[in-house]
Design an enzyme around this catalytic site. Sequence first.
Site, PDB file in Angstrom:
ATOM      1  CG  ASP A  49       3.235 -12.092  -8.231  1.00  0.00           C
ATOM      2  OD1 ASP A  49       4.087 -12.409  -7.385  1.00  0.00           O
ATOM      3  OD2 ASP A  49       2.453 -11.134  -8.070  1.00  0.00           O
ATOM      4  CE  LYS A  67       5.647  -7.277  -3.551  1.00  0.00           C
ATOM      5  NZ  LYS A  67       4.195  -7.192  -3.328  1.00  0.00           N
TER       6      LYS A  67
HETATM    7  C1  G16 Z   1       1.673  -8.529  -0.888  1.00  0.00           C
HETATM    8  C2  G16 Z   1       1.552  -7.042  -0.993  1.00  0.00           C
HETATM    9  C3  G16 Z   1       2.689  -6.370  -0.288  1.00  0.00           C
HETATM   10  C4  G16 Z   1       2.788  -6.849   1.142  1.00  0.00           C
HETATM   11  C5  G16 Z   1       2.896  -8.359   1.167  1.00  0.00           C
HETATM   12  C6  G16 Z   1       2.831  -8.920   2.570  1.00  0.00           C
HETATM   13  O1  G16 Z   1       2.784  -8.942  -1.608  1.00  0.00           O
HETATM   14  O2  G16 Z   1       1.529  -6.629  -2.334  1.00  0.00           O
HETATM   15  O3  G16 Z   1       2.490  -4.999  -0.345  1.00  0.00           O
HETATM   16  O4  G16 Z   1       3.882  -6.287   1.782  1.00  0.00           O
HETATM   17  O5  G16 Z   1       1.817  -8.924   0.460  1.00  0.00           O
HETATM   18  O6  G16 Z   1       1.586  -8.625   3.107  1.00  0.00           O
HETATM   19  P1  G16 Z   1       1.110  -9.275   4.449  1.00  0.00           P
HETATM   20  O7  G16 Z   1       2.152  -8.904   5.476  1.00  0.00           O
HETATM   21  O8  G16 Z   1      -0.225  -8.648   4.711  1.00  0.00           O
HETATM   22  O9  G16 Z   1       1.063 -10.763   4.280  1.00  0.00           O
HETATM   23  P2  G16 Z   1       2.691 -10.177  -2.599  1.00  0.00           P
HETATM   24  O10 G16 Z   1       4.070 -10.298  -3.157  1.00  0.00           O
HETATM   25  O11 G16 Z   1       2.275 -11.330  -1.737  1.00  0.00           O
HETATM   26  O12 G16 Z   1       1.644  -9.796  -3.588  1.00  0.00           O
END
Ligand code: G16
Length: 542
Positions: free
Chosen positions: A278, A375
């Site tokens: 995304d 981000k």
């Molecule tokens: C999401 C969140 C991030 C986080 C990441 C990993 O990213 O927006 O803030 O750091 O997941 O999270 P976890 O360690 O809980 O798997 P994305 O890019 O997957 O939307």
Amino acid sequence: MITTVATTPFDGQKPGTSGLRKKVRVFQQPDYAENFIQSVFDVAERPAGSTLVIGGDGRFYNRTVIERAIQMAAANGYARVLVGQGGILSTPAASHVIRKYGASGGLILSASHNPGGPDEDFGIKYNIANGGPAPEAVTEAIYARTRTIDRWMMVEGEAVDLDRIGTSQIGAMVVEVIDSVADYADLMEELFDFPAIRAAAAQGLSIAFDAMHAVTGPYAHEILERRLGFAAGTVHNGTPLEDFGGHHPDPNLVHAKVLYDLMMSPDAPALGAASDGDGDRNLIIGKGVFITPSDSLAMLAANAHLAPAYAGGLKGIARSMPTSTAADKVAAALGIPAWETPTGWKFFGTLLDAGKATICGEESAGTGSDHVREKDGLWAVLLWLNILAVTGKSVMQIAKEHWARFGRNYYARHDYEAIETAKANTLMAGLEASLPALPGQSFGPLTVAAADQFAYVDPVDGSESRNQGVRVMFACGSRIVFRLSGTGTEGATLRVYLERYERPEGRLAEETPAMLADLIAAAEAIAGIAAHTGRTAPDVVT
Ligand code: G16
């Protein structure tokens, strides 16, 4: 005419780190996506006359859910829906569109870096009016609503032609299909020194950008090749595909191995970069050097003043707790605050809104600033290009100079994927129980100075978040963090984050695995990963 459909709740519609992520087959159950979307509409703050933004990363099932979400928005009293052409909006572009057009919120359909296709993953997340992910109070309210929901509503009508830019109407609601790229590309042009980058590109600055057959393809073609003049072919895998070509659109050294190999070869361009499903994550590789996301955050913050948007300085730097402390050293040198938040971009929202931080980043390949509330993968790539263009230095030079000034945080994350949930929970419970006895214990050359379960009180709104990961801090400044991922769709994923700091006068040019060997052994001794899970090695090292 509004149709009201009777329904009953589904278990497990609790949004995780970043929205509701499940297998496509789960979302395909009748009423499943509808229940969740209706729950969002039932609890979201949306004054009369509100606009809703809808877009996604182009993965399988995107269009089906978008069409239904538009019909439901019409029945739920939205005045206007803005939807990206073809259903495409990268996560940062959606955040920008929400802010630019004063929408009350947006639905972003994505499972981020998780694979796509009929047997793979899908996701829905809700962003609020500031353009950022719904904070915990809102996701909790959505979850509570999913447990009592008994109806959802839609207006049936002609399907909107998602591929044609223009305006149509469903019931009393206006639907605008908008250019997915233009607003975002214009914003990037405001933030960065495009003339300097264009001039450097003309003089030989080169980049290979891997869009991984995901959403950033059209954005990268427009910005890098058309507006900045990098050679045609700069963007690799630039056509979004519903199954990402069968790959994981995860910009790390495992899934972007082809790019990594190119960057380690004699033919490498100056910069190698990739983004995810995304478009909010980024991978940065210089010629002959991989820059960890934690280091990239620190290096970008240290050099941000070279870009027009940040020439006046930064208000603060924020990082998630497991992210290395490299950025804190930059903040200290700049005399600005360093914030440590739980994992999840949603925790940066209040800091950005309150003007307490300008740049934020996470070890999970996310970096961004106050230009949006997500981000932003291409933003990070463009800031790197801006820095390279203005300084004329290589990525390697910038990294070496940074480490010589601030010291180096050797860093790696070890992931153990699809562990049985019960086993993962037992491991974490055991760790937690062992916390009081850890300080003073030694593991090889490492002595534990402190150990805790990370809890956070938001400095702006006072909200509290507990159980955000176990931290083991050693006397020498090294650190191990253990936590369970909040984004997986199968069993549990254990993440072990390893960090070792070397001072500027220390060993700055070593190989990371060797520098982390003692920490890896300590992590096993402290958590008993093999005993609990039967795994003797991580599935992914990033
Ligand atoms: C999401 C969140 C991030 C986080 C990441 C990993 O990213 O927006 O803030 O750091 O997941 O999270 P976890 O360690 O809980 O798997 P994305 O890019 O997957 O939307």
